[in-house]
Every structure is written in C-alpha cells, then in structure tokens.
Design a protein around this motif. Structure first.
Motif, short mmCIF file in Angstrom:
data_model
loop_
_atom_site.label_atom_id
_atom_site.label_comp_id
_atom_site.label_asym_id
_atom_site.label_seq_id
_atom_site.Cartn_x
_atom_site.Cartn_y
_atom_site.Cartn_z
N MET A 193 14.37 -11.79 21.66
CA MET A 193 14.05 -11.07 20.44
C MET A 193 15.33 -10.40 19.94
O MET A 193 15.93 -9.61 20.66
CB MET A 193 13.05 -9.98 20.84
N SER A 194 15.74 -10.75 18.76
CA SER A 194 16.96 -10.12 18.22
C SER A 194 17.10 -10.45 16.75
O SER A 194 16.56 -11.45 16.29
CB SER A 194 18.19 -10.63 18.96
N ILE A 195 17.86 -9.62 16.04
CA ILE A 195 18.28 -10.03 14.71
C ILE A 195 19.27 -11.18 14.91
O ILE A 195 19.88 -11.30 15.98
CB ILE A 195 18.96 -8.87 13.93
N PRO A 196 19.43 -12.05 13.91
CA PRO A 196 20.40 -13.14 14.04
C PRO A 196 21.80 -12.57 14.24
O PRO A 196 22.08 -11.46 13.81
CB PRO A 196 20.31 -13.86 12.69
N GLY A 197 22.65 -13.32 14.89
CA GLY A 197 24.02 -12.86 15.11
C GLY A 197 24.66 -13.63 16.23
O GLY A 197 24.07 -14.56 16.79
N ASN A 198 25.85 -13.20 16.61
CA ASN A 198 26.63 -13.89 17.63
C ASN A 198 26.20 -13.38 19.01
O ASN A 198 26.94 -12.67 19.69
CB ASN A 198 28.12 -13.62 17.36
N TYR A 199 24.96 -13.70 19.43
CA TYR A 199 24.44 -13.18 20.69
C TYR A 199 24.17 -14.31 21.68
O TYR A 199 23.45 -15.26 21.35
CB TYR A 199 23.17 -12.36 20.45
N PRO A 200 24.75 -14.25 22.87
CA PRO A 200 24.68 -15.37 23.81
C PRO A 200 23.26 -15.67 24.32
O PRO A 200 23.00 -16.79 24.76
CB PRO A 200 25.60 -14.94 24.97
N TYR B 232 13.46 -14.00 15.69
CA TYR B 232 14.54 -13.29 15.00
C TYR B 232 13.98 -12.03 14.35
O TYR B 232 13.75 -11.99 13.15
CB TYR B 232 15.21 -14.21 13.98
N GLU B 233 13.69 -11.06 15.19
CA GLU B 233 13.14 -9.80 14.67
C GLU B 233 14.09 -8.66 15.01
O GLU B 233 14.87 -8.74 15.96
CB GLU B 233 11.78 -9.51 15.34
N ASN B 234 13.99 -7.59 14.24
CA ASN B 234 14.77 -6.39 14.54
C ASN B 234 14.07 -5.64 15.67
O ASN B 234 12.91 -5.26 15.54
CB ASN B 234 14.84 -5.53 13.28
N LEU C 84 5.55 -5.07 19.10
CA LEU C 84 4.31 -4.88 19.85
C LEU C 84 3.29 -5.96 19.50
O LEU C 84 2.61 -6.50 20.38
CB LEU C 84 3.74 -3.48 19.58
N GLU C 85 3.23 -6.29 18.22
CA GLU C 85 2.31 -7.34 17.76
C GLU C 85 2.65 -8.67 18.45
O GLU C 85 1.76 -9.36 18.98
CB GLU C 85 2.50 -7.45 16.24
N ILE C 86 3.93 -9.01 18.49
CA ILE C 86 4.35 -10.26 19.14
C ILE C 86 4.09 -10.19 20.65
O ILE C 86 3.62 -11.16 21.25
CB ILE C 86 5.84 -10.54 18.86
N ALA C 87 4.36 -9.04 21.24
CA ALA C 87 4.16 -8.87 22.68
C ALA C 87 2.69 -9.12 23.05
O ALA C 87 2.39 -9.75 24.06
CB ALA C 87 4.59 -7.47 23.12
N LYS C 88 1.78 -8.64 22.19
CA LYS C 88 0.34 -8.86 22.42
C LYS C 88 -0.01 -10.33 22.28
O LYS C 88 -0.71 -10.90 23.13
CB LYS C 88 -0.48 -8.04 21.42
#
Ligand SMILES: Nc1ncnc2c1ncn2[C@@H]1O[C@H](COP(=O)(O)OP(=O)(O)O)[C@@H](O)[C@H]1O
Ligand SMILES: [Mg+2]
Length: 365
Positions: free
Chosen positions: A1-8, A18-20, A28-32
């Motif tokens: 789970m992350s905003i887009p970017g240069n993340y390994p 791609y969420e903040n 929480l909604e996605i976790a459920k």
C-alpha cells in the motif's frame, strides 16, 4: 500500500494498492475487504496513525490508536513524559495566535528549539539562539504543521544517540543503543549509525530505564521502537520515540548485531506470532552511512570500485543516471546508503569509510 513513487516494495508485492497510507478510512476499508492478518510499516511515521486505527478496528497485533496518536505528536509525547517522570527537555505549548507568545517563551532559557508537533525529518524545527530569531522559527513551525499550536523546548547541548527496541505483548524484548552520525544543518539530521555504542554500564542502564519509562508512558505495547536521545553529563534525555523501526539503515543494523532477520521478526510480530523470540546470539559490530549529494542536480555517473567483501553488508543506490537529486539537508534527500560490519567497531567503521571512498557519484548542477 503506497502512493506511486520510486519505492522498492512494489516489485516484491503480490498485490499493490496505490493509496495514500495516511488515508486511514480508505486503508481500513481495504483491510476489511482483504481480511488482512497484519499491518505494519518501517522507517517512517507517515502510516503510524492508520496502523493504530486498523489494529484497533480489526483486533490485530500492533500499536493502538492511542499509542499511535501519542507517538506522532511531539506535544502529547512531552505531556506523557512529564506526567510519568521521563527525563526530557523543559518545554511550553504555545498557540500561534496566543496574545502572550513571547512571554511564554521567555519562561524558558536560551538556546531553544522550536517545533511543529506533527512533522518529522527535522521539518519545521529550528534551533534559536536569540530573541530576534523567534518570529522566523515560529513561521517555519507554522509552515509545516496542521495544528494551531507549536512547542518550544530548551536546547540540550550534548551528544545525540539513539536506540532500537521492540515491545511485544507489553514486554520490552530488546534494547539496542546506537551511536549516530549527525549532519548539522538547521538541526541535527542523522546520516548514519554505529553499534555498539560504548558507554559506561551505568549510563547505558540509565538510558534503558528512561526508554522503558517512556514506552510505558506512551502506552506502546506491540511495535518496534525508534528512540532519539541526547546525552548530557552522563544522563539520557529522551527527545522523541517512534512506534516503528528506525530509518537510515537502523533495521539492518539490528539484523547484523543480533544475527537475525529483523524485518522478518517485525512481520511475524504484526501477525501476532506466539512465542516470538528476539534473543540474538551474535553481537556483531556494524556501521552505516547515507550517500548524499553536495549540490542540486542530475546524476551523470555512478562508479563503484568496491570488490566482493563479506563485511560489506549492503551498498544501495536509490537513484540512477539521469535522475534528479537534491543537495543534502534532510533525510529524504539521501541518494543511497552503505552498511558494513566487522570483528570490532573500529574495523567496521574503517571499512565503511573505505567503501564510501570507492564510490563516486557525479552530479551536474
Ligand atoms: N531539546 C533539544 N535539544 C537539543 N537538540 C534537539 C532538541 N530537540 C530536537 N533537537 C534536535 O533536532 C532534531 C530533530 O528533532 P526531533 O524532535 O527528533 O524531530 P524529528 O521528528 O524531525 O526527528 C534532533 O535529532 C536533534 O538534533
Ligand atoms: Mg527525531
């Protein structure tokens, strides 16, 4: 789970959203929906509140929302430290629009440090030596906060150091003090670390005692701990404590020192693993340092002349040729890192310098 970017992590994940991560309702909604078994972060406070919210809502093993809230607000942290007798710098909470801002600040002795309470990475934090500079420091705190107040602390002249620790099922599992290499900009910015941090036993015991008090005061019971301290006259003052592992190679440092995979332990803890054992049998000295640029510009070339060496634990470049980098002032300006180990701390540190000397990053301004 992350905003887009240069993340390994993207390349490794089975599934990406791609969420903040600060948007806790969405997370929480996605976790459920996903019926997740655990939620965790490392190296930054950005997602800590969200983790607290999700853990509370779904009964997962992690920090509570209350602990997360304290750990990400420098004022709440100071309040619980003061209430519970944790040694920390004297401070005042001040509303930006208070009629008596200067009078309140005058109750403290110079030099001072002005802080936005909800930022990190030294943003909105200024050391102030003269009354003439109050206004500018207040303006900077205001720029970096979403609150209508800031805090001012007395500046403690001493040596910065820190500790990594883990509290699991309410019990502190280990405490690893570490030395910090600090870049002196507007405030101190950590740019590397080394372990062990050799101090008298009594001083280390005092640091551990302050840390245990602080962890309890902050109601942290299931999370990694990243502690910032200042040592003055052999006494440890608690600057701040985060409810997640440290950045700048600190999790790597724990792994090397204890001889286990710390990231694996962090994940198992988030899954609520029973009988999780943090006992490390090795005590391997190690050192780390960021790679940084001395100017804004574009990377023209990267040359790494280091040969194979089992004591070079990791050389990492965050950016490649053609990418833009910034003159180093704060942690996020890093362009890579080097981690070394050795039979003794001296050897690990000597190898760290040698390894960095063998790396050349050409930046065109
Ligand atoms: N009371 C203090 N005395 C001396 N230095 C301080 C004090 N508070 C903060 N600092 C310096 O400012 C840096 C950043 O402050 P900190 O509260 O840790 O915020 P951040 O979230 O930006 O890391 C510290 O690492 C230290 O160098
Ligand atoms: Mg800090």
């Amino acid at each position: 789970m992350s905003i887009p970017g240069n993340y390994p992590g993207f390349a490794l994940a089975d599934k990406v959203y791609y969420e903040n991560t600060t948007d806790w309702e969405k997370i929480l909604e996605i976790a459920k929906e996903e019926k997740i078994d655990g939620i965790v972060t490392a190296g930054t406070d950005v997602a800590v509140i969200t983790i607290g919210k999700v853990c509370d809502a779904l009964g997962l093993c992690g920090l509570s929302c209350r602990g997360a809230t304290i750990a990400t607000n420098k004022l709440l942290m100071k309040e619980v430290y003061e209430k519970n007798g944790v040694r920390t710098a004297k401070y005042r909470k001040i509303a930006f629009d208070a009629p008596d801002v200067y009078e309140k600040i005058d109750e403290l002795s110079l030099p001072l440090i002005f802080k936005a309470v909800d930022s990190s990475g030294s943003r909105g934090i200024t050391r102030v030596d003269r009354r003439e500079d109050f206004a500018e420091a207040i303006a900077l705190a205001k720029k970096y906060t979403r609150k209508d107040y800031f805090i001012v602390e007395e500046f403690i002249e001493g040596e910065e150091f820190g500790a990594q620790a883990f509290v699991y099922q309410g019990k502190v599992q280990f405490i690893m003090p570490h030395g910090d290499y600090v870049f002196h900009g507007d405030t101190g910015v950590p740019i590397g670390h080394f372990v062990p941090y050799e101090l008298d036993d009594a001083v280390i015991e005092d640091a551990k005692e302050q840390l245990r008090l602080a962890i309890a005061a902050m109601e942290l019971d299931n999370c990694a701990i990243n502690a910032d301290f200042i040592l003055k006259d052999n006494k440890t003052y608690v600057l701040e404590i985060g409810g997640r592992s440290g950045a700048t190679c600190l999790a790597e440092s724990v792994s090397i020192y204890y001889g286990f995979d710390y990231y694996e332990k962090i994940l198992l803890a988030a899954l609520g693993e029973k009988n999780l054992d943090f006992t490390g049998h090795a005590q391997v000295p190690n050192a780390s340092h960021l790679l940084m640029s001395d100017r804004d510009g574009v990377i023209r070339s990267i040359t790494n002349r280091n040969g194979e060496n089992p004591d070079i634990y990791e050389i990492l470049f965050d950016h490649g040729v053609g990418e833009k980098v910034e003159k180093f002032r704060i942690g996020p300006h890093r362009i890579g890192h080097v981690v070394t180990k050795g039979e003794t701390l001296e050897k690990a540190v000597a190898l760290l310098h040698e390894t960095m000397d063998n790396i050349e990053i050409e930046v065109e301004g």
